[in-house]
Design an enzyme around this catalytic site. Structure first.
Site, short mmCIF file in Angstrom:
data_model
loop_
_atom_site.label_atom_id
_atom_site.label_comp_id
_atom_site.label_asym_id
_atom_site.label_seq_id
_atom_site.Cartn_x
_atom_site.Cartn_y
_atom_site.Cartn_z
N SER A 159 47.90 41.58 52.23
CA SER A 159 47.40 40.37 52.89
C SER A 159 45.90 40.50 53.10
O SER A 159 45.44 41.33 53.89
CB SER A 159 48.09 40.18 54.24
N HIS A 215 48.42 38.50 48.84
CA HIS A 215 48.98 37.55 49.81
C HIS A 215 47.81 36.85 50.50
O HIS A 215 46.94 37.50 51.07
CB HIS A 215 49.84 38.34 50.80
N ASP A 261 46.71 34.18 53.22
CA ASP A 261 47.18 33.49 54.43
C ASP A 261 46.31 32.28 54.77
O ASP A 261 45.16 32.44 55.16
CB ASP A 261 47.13 34.46 55.61
N MET A 295 45.74 29.19 57.29
CA MET A 295 46.11 28.73 58.64
C MET A 295 45.28 27.51 59.02
O MET A 295 44.08 27.46 58.70
CB MET A 295 45.85 29.84 59.66
N HIS A 320 50.42 31.77 51.41
CA HIS A 320 51.30 31.64 52.58
C HIS A 320 50.72 30.54 53.46
O HIS A 320 49.74 30.75 54.17
CB HIS A 320 51.36 32.98 53.32
N MET A 353 50.49 28.52 56.41
CA MET A 353 50.81 28.35 57.83
C MET A 353 50.09 27.08 58.29
O MET A 353 49.14 27.11 59.08
CB MET A 353 50.40 29.61 58.60
N MET A 376 59.31 36.25 58.53
CA MET A 376 58.21 36.66 59.40
C MET A 376 58.74 37.66 60.43
O MET A 376 59.68 37.37 61.17
CB MET A 376 57.62 35.46 60.15
N ASP A 428 56.95 39.91 56.16
CA ASP A 428 55.52 39.75 56.47
C ASP A 428 55.30 39.89 57.97
O ASP A 428 55.87 39.14 58.75
CB ASP A 428 55.08 38.36 55.99
C1 DX5 Z 1 50.41 36.62 59.98
C2 DX5 Z 1 50.20 36.63 58.47
C3 DX5 Z 1 50.45 37.97 57.88
C4 DX5 Z 1 49.46 39.01 58.35
C5 DX5 Z 1 50.01 40.40 58.12
O1 DX5 Z 1 50.34 35.35 60.46
O2 DX5 Z 1 51.05 35.72 57.85
O3 DX5 Z 1 50.45 37.90 56.46
O4 DX5 Z 1 48.22 38.88 57.67
O5 DX5 Z 1 49.14 41.30 58.70
P1 DX5 Z 1 49.67 42.67 59.32
O6 DX5 Z 1 50.27 43.44 58.19
O7 DX5 Z 1 48.42 43.28 59.87
O8 DX5 Z 1 50.67 42.34 60.39
ZN ZN Z 2 51.29 35.96 55.66
#
Ligand code: DX5
Ligand code: ZN
Length: 233
Positions: free
Chosen positions: A18, A43, A45, A47, A76, A78, A147, A185
């Site tokens: 990630s 990955h 992310d 948001m 991903h 979010m 998650m 994740d």
């Molecule tokens: C959280 C993300 C994850 C996060 C994982 O909202 O979706 O992908 O980046 O990071 P770690 O491995 O540090 O928990």
């Molecule tokens: Zn993620």
């Protein structure tokens, strides 16, 4: 791929990094380290500050990093109503597009739009969401993402209670190479990874476990592989 334990199930476990935990001032360098370190997937992310209480990056950032790696990239999302951004990410070079079941009013339509745009489909579940919501959509998708933290931030603690959910989903999935990926994740590190694999995970997603490893990114990846008994990509 080799395994110290000889357990064939472990041959199929892949590792995704990630990049939320990367050094954004050195993103190109960090992506190259993932290539060199034998990472299996990136990955990404996204948001929106509404579905989760944080904002990250979008398709223009993917466009910038896409030429730096041939690794598959999973977006991903979010984001509330992520279907609005399917075409942007397909154009920017995404391979997988993973949406939250909690964020889609019309999940089935969103899944079809992702496929029509030429991407593989992932569906993610928050820790508070039951497995049963997957029943109608499982035959249509390529990946389930469980998650193991509440989404929004990297570096949170793994929620151990989610292992039962991983196992319950693993029970519902077809086995074999053409099956559906079971991704985990949040809080995945060398100490939590073995439990995920034991429960049936086939893709481990790790941010701080890789990028904050004291010996660097490449050691972060190899420490995860060693923890699950797979020593070679
Ligand atoms: C959280 C993300 C994850 C996060 C994982 O909202 O979706 O992908 O980046 O990071 P770690 O491995 O540090 O928990
Ligand atoms: Zn993620």
């Amino acid at each position: 791929m080799t395994s110290e334990s000889g357990d064939p199930q472990k041959h199929q476990v892949r590792i995704a990094a990630s990049i939320l935990a990367a050094d954004f001032s050195q993103l190109g360098r960090d992506i190259r380290s993932l290539n060199d370190g034998g990472c299996d997937e990136i990955h990404f992310d996204v948001m929106d500050g509404t579905f989760v209480p944080n904002i990250t990056f979008g398709a223009p950032v993917l466009e910038s990093i896409r030429p730096l790696t041939s690794l598959p990239v999973d977006i991903h999302m979010m984001v509330q109503e992520p279907g609005r951004f399917v075409d942007d990410f397909a154009r920017a070079g995404a391979d997988y597009f993973t949406v939250h079941v909690e964020a889609c009013t019309h999940l089935h339509a969103t899944v079809q739009a992702i496929k029509a745009a030429g991407m593989k489909v992932g569906v993610a579940l928050n820790p508070g969401t039951p497995v049963s919501v997957m029943d109608e959509i499982l035959p249509d998708i390529d990946r389930v993402l469980v998650m193991t933290v509440n989404p929004g931030f990297g570096g949170q603690q793994f929620i151990t209670g989610q292992l039962a959910k991983i196992a319950a989903i693993a029970d519902r999935l077809p086995r074999g190479a053409d099956g559906v990926d079971l991704a985990v994740d949040g809080g995945v590190k060398a100490d939590t990874a073995p439990g995920c694999v034991e429960a049936g995970a086939s893709l481990l997603i790790s941010g701080t476990g890789i990028f904050n490893h004291p010996d660097g990114v490449i050691s972060g990846i190899s420490s995860l592989r060693e923890a699950i008994g797979v020593t070679e990509a």
